[in-house]
Write an enzyme that holds these catalytic residues in place. Structure first.
Site, PDB file in Angstrom:
ATOM      1  N   HIS A  43       0.775  -1.250  -0.051  1.00 32.94           N
ATOM      2  CA  HIS A  43       0.097   0.219  -0.029  1.00 32.94           C
ATOM      3  C   HIS A  43       0.763   1.164   0.160  1.00 32.94           C
ATOM      4  O   HIS A  43       1.996   1.190   0.413  1.00 32.94           O
ATOM      5  CB  HIS A  43      -0.852   0.096   1.108  1.00 32.94           C
ATOM      6  CG  HIS A  43      -0.224  -0.059   2.492  1.00 32.94           C
ATOM      7  ND1 HIS A  43       0.004   1.110   3.142  1.00 32.94           N
ATOM      8  CD2 HIS A  43       0.192  -0.916   3.335  1.00 32.94           C
ATOM      9  CE1 HIS A  43       0.723   0.660   4.334  1.00 32.94           C
ATOM     10  NE2 HIS A  43       0.782  -0.537   4.364  1.00 32.94           N
ATOM     11  N   ARG A  44       0.242   2.388  -0.186  1.00 31.56           N
ATOM     12  CA  ARG A  44       1.020   3.785  -0.485  1.00 31.56           C
ATOM     13  C   ARG A  44       0.979   4.143   1.131  1.00 31.56           C
ATOM     14  O   ARG A  44      -0.068   4.209   1.610  1.00 31.56           O
ATOM     15  CB  ARG A  44       0.108   4.666  -1.097  1.00 31.56           C
ATOM     16  CG  ARG A  44       0.597   5.927  -1.394  1.00 31.56           C
ATOM     17  CD  ARG A  44      -0.282   6.778  -2.422  1.00 31.56           C
ATOM     18  NE  ARG A  44      -0.407   6.069  -3.794  1.00 31.56           N
ATOM     19  CZ  ARG A  44      -1.413   5.662  -4.096  1.00 31.56           C
ATOM     20  NH1 ARG A  44      -2.849   6.004  -3.457  1.00 31.56           N
ATOM     21  NH2 ARG A  44      -1.598   5.131  -5.469  1.00 31.56           N
TER      22      ARG A  44
END
Length: 120
Positions: A43-44
């Site tokens: 994920h970011r």
């Protein structure tokens, strides 16, 4: 409740979905070591504002899961590495220091672009 963490999944390691069969999801931020990334939902990395805690909620896509237990280093790991292991077993005590336990049935899949929000 306030939002402690919010992120979007950008990549799924080639072996990451295997963890779903074990009622868990391993999260890691973009830039994870290659050998670890293969087993993670990537994920970011976002900012962690506050502490993860039992009694909070994890929202994954359109489903909400009550948080039942949080390991001693889960917040720190999330803040520094974007890494936690979410276990869908409703346990009242964390099995490992980096684990977050939630109640509810594990999703059958997590798609790229799905959002994750943790509230406390």
């Amino acid at each position: 409740m306030k939002t402690v963490y919010h992120t979007t999944f950008t990549r799924i390691g080639e072996n990451a979905r295997e963890s779903l069969a074990e009622n868990m999801v391993i999260l890691f931020r973009e830039g994870a070591p290659e050998d670890i990334e293969a087993f993670c939902f990537i994920h970011r990395h976002g900012e962690t504002v506050g502490e993860l805690r039992a009694g909070g909620a994890m929202i994954l896509g359109d489903r909400t899961f009550p948080i039942t237990a949080v390991g001693a280093v889960a917040t720190q790991n999330l803040r520094e590495l974007g890494h936690i292991t979410v276990r869908f077993d409703g346990a009242g005590q964390a099995e490992f220091p980096g684990s977050v336990h939630v109640a509810g049935l594990i999703p059958s899949d997590i798609a790229i672009g799905s959002e994750l929000t943790i509230q406390a």
